[in-house]
Design an enzyme around this catalytic site. Structure first.
Site, PDB file in Angstrom:
ATOM      1  N   SER A 190      -1.877  -6.784  -1.881  1.00 51.00           N
ATOM      2  CA  SER A 190      -1.667  -5.650  -0.988  1.00 51.00           C
ATOM      3  C   SER A 190      -1.115  -4.408  -1.671  1.00 51.00           C
ATOM      4  CB  SER A 190      -0.747  -6.061   0.154  1.00 51.00           C
ATOM      5  OG  SER A 190       0.480  -6.531  -0.361  1.00 51.00           O
ATOM      6  N   HIS A 218      -5.417  -9.508   3.762  1.00 51.39           N
ATOM      7  CA  HIS A 218      -5.923  -8.149   3.513  1.00 51.39           C
ATOM      8  C   HIS A 218      -7.426  -8.154   3.216  1.00 51.39           C
ATOM      9  CE1 HIS A 218      -2.481  -5.424   3.664  1.00 51.39           C
ATOM     10  NE2 HIS A 218      -1.754  -6.418   3.189  1.00 51.39           N
ATOM     11  N   LYS A 249      -4.051  -7.575  11.187  1.00 47.53           N
ATOM     12  CA  LYS A 249      -4.499  -6.450  10.366  1.00 47.53           C
ATOM     13  C   LYS A 249      -5.889  -6.007  10.848  1.00 47.53           C
ATOM     14  CE  LYS A 249      -1.372  -7.091   6.530  1.00 47.53           C
ATOM     15  NZ  LYS A 249      -0.737  -8.377   6.269  1.00 47.53           N
TER      16      LYS A 249
HETATM   17  C1  LIG Z   1       0.504  -9.128   6.312  1.00 46.41           C
HETATM   18  C2  LIG Z   1       0.475 -10.368   5.522  1.00 46.41           C
HETATM   19  C3  LIG Z   1       1.031 -11.551   6.013  1.00 46.41           C
HETATM   20  C4  LIG Z   1       1.776 -11.610   7.315  1.00 46.41           C
HETATM   21  O1  LIG Z   1       0.917 -11.607   8.392  1.00 46.41           O
HETATM   22  P1  LIG Z   1       1.543 -11.605   9.880  1.00 46.41           P
HETATM   23  O2  LIG Z   1       0.475 -12.197  10.705  1.00 46.41           O
HETATM   24  O3  LIG Z   1       1.855 -10.197  10.197  1.00 46.41           O
HETATM   25  O4  LIG Z   1       2.768 -12.453   9.818  1.00 46.41           O
HETATM   26  C5  LIG Z   1       0.907 -12.695   5.254  1.00 46.41           C
HETATM   27  N1  LIG Z   1       0.290 -12.671   4.054  1.00 46.41           N
HETATM   28  C6  LIG Z   1      -0.241 -11.548   3.540  1.00 46.41           C
HETATM   29  C7  LIG Z   1      -0.915 -11.575   2.211  1.00 46.41           C
HETATM   30  C8  LIG Z   1      -0.144 -10.359   4.257  1.00 46.41           C
HETATM   31  O5  LIG Z   1      -0.646  -9.239   3.741  1.00 46.41           O
END
Ligand SMILES: *Cc1c(COP(=O)(O)O)cnc(C)c1O
Length: 415
Positions: A190, A218, A249
């Site tokens: 990310s 992502h 996301k």
């Molecule tokens: C955003 C993210 C998470 C967390 O996801 P949520 O559903 O918001 O808890 C976990 N792993 C990665 C790689 C992320 O980018």
């Protein structure tokens, strides 16, 4: 001094030290729905201002998509507001199972289990599946939620240098005596927006009889020709043992996550993963919205194609303006500023120009690696991107960094 007085004084001093280190994080209040343009109240209390959002994980522009909102309303009407239960007591509806089947199909796995979030999926999966006889070998840049999940598991832990396949192979050999060796990686990292070398990882896993764990938060919905994820992009669908991902996301942006993969491993999570067993089920309206998201992403690749075009256009524009970008081909485009204070000032100046992009600096990224992480969305139109590029050019010129690379920026501003 009473306990309360002492405690308040202690925590005030802690908070002051975070503030004086320039690391205090503020929330910026949004007064509109999430989208390419948002209304932000900043500084706090100021009248809301319309700005172009360049830092959401709203990759496919589905966070406020009318069809998703409509489906969520229908879900609310048909299945109610909440379940008041964890899944295995009385929190499983037909729609939870339907969404799990859709995710299994889309990700190309054998089975899927929903979690309240991907943080929870990562928090539960390792402890549920692995133990003292095993080893987890993680890329050094994996997401914080994976680090926490691994900590809860009794398996031995080791790391390999970021995307360094030779180092990973050394580790696989070093731990050959363990019952299971699990390679742990993000799909798209990310902070830099680079992709894991999943084809090479799958080959190494096969050669050394190891398992592969992939967090594709992502990537799910837009990486790969059909948007199925990093494993599709790398041609290794079906060869990843465990995939975790988020619905928070690209996939609508509300909440929810999952563990998807080999049938027995998913079943172990259903039996033992603590966030699944002890936290409430995903709410019906969110499940209904997510089912609509699954429809949209399966029906057409139009949104992920537009996202790809937008990312290429943005990258080219900023690069021609003379900004220093991290190379890559994901919709995460980090504009490198290296100096933390510069990143904060740059972000503030961008906001004045109507562009919302947040500065990232230590401890979110290493010292001397400060940046504005920009993220593209299928919801961005050409005019948004043109305005954004013009703003970056203007603010870059103001700070005298156009055309400069790392060494020159560091020479000018320090770390
Ligand atoms: C955003 C993210 C998470 C967390 O996801 P949520 O559903 O918001 O808890 C976990 N792993 C990665 C790689 C992320 O980018």
């Amino acid at each position: 001094m009473s306990w309360e007085t002492k405690a308040r004084a202690h925590f005030r001093a802690e908070l002051d030290s975070i503030r004086s280190a320039g690391l205090f994080k503020e929330e910026r209040v949004i007064r509109s729905v999430q989208g390419a343009e948002i209304e932000v109240e900043y500084p706090p209390g100021a009248p809301p201002r319309k700005v172009i959002n360049m830092c959401a994980n709203n990759y496919l522009g589905l966070s406020s998509h009318p069809e998703v909102v409509r489906a969520a309303h229908a879900g609310l009407d048909e299945r109610g507001y909440g379940m008041s239960s964890v899944r295995f007591i009385c929190g499983t509806q037909d729609i939870h199972h339907r969404l799990e089947r859709r995710l299994t199909e889309f990700l190309g796995t054998e089975d899927t289990l929903l979690f309240p979030s991907c943080m929870d999926a990562n928090g539960g999966v390792f402890e549920a599946c692995f133990g003292e006889q095993d080893v987890l070998i993680a890329d050094r840049l994996v997401h914080a939620s994976i680090v926490d999940g691994m900590r809860l598991c009794k398996a031995m832990q080791d790391t390999f240098k970021h995307s360094d396949m030779a180092h990973l192979e050394e580790k696989l050999i070093e731990h050959a005596g363990r019952r299971f060796r699990v390679i742990v990686t993000d799909g798209v990292f990310s902070m830099d927006g680079d992709l894991a070398r999943l084809d090479a990882i799958a080959d190494l896993a096969e050669r050394h009889d190891a398992l592969v764990f992939l967090d594709d938060s992502h990537a799910t919905g837009f990486i790969g020709k059909k948007g199925r994820g990093t494993h599709e992009h790398c041609g290794v669908v079906g060869r990843i043992d465990i995939i975790t991902t988020t619905l928070g996301k690209a996939m609508g942006g509300a909440s929810g996550g999952c563990v998807s993969g080999r049938r027995e491993l998913v079943e172990m999570c259903r039996q033992r993963a603590r966030p699944y067993l002890f936290s409430n089920s995903v709410a019906p309206e969110i499940v209904a919205g997510a089912l609509q998201v699954m429809d949209l992403v399966s029906r057409s690749t139009e949104r992920r194609d537009r996202l790809e075009e937008n990312a290429a256009y943005w990258r080219k524009g900023l690069s021609e303006a003379g900004l220093d970008l991290r190379p890559g081909d994901s919709p995460i485009v980090p504009v490198m500023l290296y100096n933390a204070k510069l990143a904060q000032e740059f972000s503030r100046d961008l906001f004045q120009e109507g562009i919302y992009g947040v500065g990232f600096f230590f401890p979110v990224v290493p010292k001397g690696q400060a940046r504005i992480r920009t993220q593209l969305s299928a919801a961005h139109e050409r005019r948004h991107l043109d305005l954004g590029i013009a703003a970056f050019r203007k603010v870059g010129a103001k700070h005298g960094i156009l055309g400069l690379k790392r060494k020159e920026i560091l020479a000018k501003f320090g770390e």
